[in-house]
Design an enzyme around this catalytic site. Structure first.
Site, PDB file in Angstrom:
ATOM      1  N   ARG A  49       0.825  -1.201   0.000  1.00  0.00           N
ATOM      2  CA  ARG A  49       0.000   0.000   0.000  1.00  0.00           C
ATOM      3  C   ARG A  49       0.863   1.256   0.000  1.00  0.00           C
ATOM      4  O   ARG A  49       1.924   1.286   0.616  1.00  0.00           O
ATOM      5  CB  ARG A  49      -0.927   0.007   1.221  1.00  0.00           C
ATOM      6  CG  ARG A  49      -1.976  -1.087   1.197  1.00  0.00           C
ATOM      7  CD  ARG A  49      -2.836  -1.059   2.439  1.00  0.00           C
ATOM      8  NE  ARG A  49      -2.062  -1.397   3.639  1.00  0.00           N
ATOM      9  CZ  ARG A  49      -2.577  -1.459   4.862  1.00  0.00           C
ATOM     10  NH1 ARG A  49      -3.863  -1.188   5.058  1.00  0.00           N
ATOM     11  NH2 ARG A  49      -1.824  -1.780   5.882  1.00  0.00           N
ATOM     12  N   ASP A  51       0.864   5.693   0.391  1.00  0.00           N
ATOM     13  CA  ASP A  51       0.145   6.802   1.015  1.00  0.00           C
ATOM     14  C   ASP A  51      -0.330   7.818  -0.009  1.00  0.00           C
ATOM     15  O   ASP A  51       0.045   7.767  -1.188  1.00  0.00           O
ATOM     16  CB  ASP A  51       1.056   7.512   2.022  1.00  0.00           C
ATOM     17  CG  ASP A  51       1.378   6.653   3.226  1.00  0.00           C
ATOM     18  OD1 ASP A  51       0.530   5.826   3.608  1.00  0.00           O
ATOM     19  OD2 ASP A  51       2.465   6.823   3.794  1.00  0.00           O
ATOM     20  N   ARG A 196      10.251   7.638   3.688  1.00  0.00           N
ATOM     21  CA  ARG A 196      10.222   9.091   3.836  1.00  0.00           C
ATOM     22  C   ARG A 196      10.961   9.548   5.084  1.00  0.00           C
ATOM     23  O   ARG A 196      11.593  10.615   5.090  1.00  0.00           O
ATOM     24  CB  ARG A 196       8.774   9.571   3.838  1.00  0.00           C
ATOM     25  CG  ARG A 196       8.087   9.398   2.479  1.00  0.00           C
ATOM     26  CD  ARG A 196       6.587   9.557   2.570  1.00  0.00           C
ATOM     27  NE  ARG A 196       6.215  10.877   3.067  1.00  0.00           N
ATOM     28  CZ  ARG A 196       4.956  11.211   3.368  1.00  0.00           C
ATOM     29  NH1 ARG A 196       3.968  10.320   3.251  1.00  0.00           N
ATOM     30  NH2 ARG A 196       4.684  12.420   3.802  1.00  0.00           N
TER      31      ARG A 196
END
Length: 255
Positions: A49, A51, A196
């Protein structure tokens, strides 16, 4: 029948991959499109998945269906029913034992930083802008401390729902290509915001604000509050998973 698909998407205008009860998501749009092709409800499972704002170069999904369609039909029909920011790249029939998530041996991400005094115009949706000069060599050297299996709590989002923080970093590299600094990572799996947060911690090293040894210190300390901030979603692309060759998937996702 179980079908695997390769999916490409621009995540800018979506609330992420996962289907939600509100707002547009990549999974929601894909399931709507495939259901139209199959003339029956279709639910997909993905390799990883992403974001809101994160892009996908070759996301892999699988779904089960009794609809008889040519593989070309899933590709062309899917694309015809999808919004411009999402496309089906290929379709492949796979054994029932195949699972897009659980059969994947690793996942790969690329983070692209535009490193120049002036912000982006043409590439603004796909890069993160850093105006201060970055030393990609220092960033690469610092990142090597993350190789191997570790507790990555220092780079784990508070909202992460993973059962444990241990992951195996298979490869990580930082290089400069003209005005861009590119961070590429491959791991068996990733924690929420892990890439990130790693990039957000490498940036101070690249600017000379932190020593090369800082990444190793953060990893050992396991304290998210001490590490760098979360880098923006723009610039992050899920390159795709890797599967064993016996599944017969295209070369871009096989090893």
């Amino acid at each position: 029948m179980r079908i695997a698909l390769g999916i490409e998407y621009d995540g800018t205008d979506f609330l992420g991959w996962q289907r939600l009860s509100h707002g547009r998501t990549v999974q929601g749009e894909l399931e709507r499109a495939l259901s139209a092709v199959a003339a029956q409800p279709v639910t997909v499972n993905c390799a990883g998945r992403t974001d809101a704002g994160v892009h996908g170069r070759c996301q892999v999904v699988h779904f089960d269906t009794t609809a008889q369609r040519a593989l070309r039909g899933w590709v062309l029909g899917g694309c015809a029913n999808l919004p411009p920011g999402v496309a089906v790249l290929w379709a492949q029939e796979v054994p029932e034992a195949f699972h897009a998530r659980f059969s994947a041996r690793s996942r790969r991400y690329r983070y692209t930083i535009l490193n120049r005094p002036v912000r982006a115009a043409l590439d603004a949706r796909y890069v993160t802008w850093e105006r201060q000069p970055l030393d990609a060599g220092r960033m690469h050297a610092a990142a090597q401390a993350l190789l191997g299996e570790h507790d990555f709590s220092a780079f784990r989002a508070v909202s992460c729902q993973a059962s444990h923080p241990r992951r195996e970093m298979l490869a990580i590299g930082v290089r400069r290509e003209g005005e861009q600094v590119i961070v590429e990572v491959e791991a068996n799996a990733f924690l929420h915001h892990m890439v990130r947060n790693i990039v957000g911690s490498l940036l101070p090293v690249g600017r000379g604000e932190r020593p090369v040894e800082w990444m190793a210190e953060l990893l050992a300390g396991r304290d998210r509050e001490v590490a760098g901030p979360t880098a923006p979603a723009t610039g992050l692309t899920f390159i795709g998973p890797r599967y064993e060759a016996h599944w017969g998937l295209p070369a871009e996702v096989s090893q």
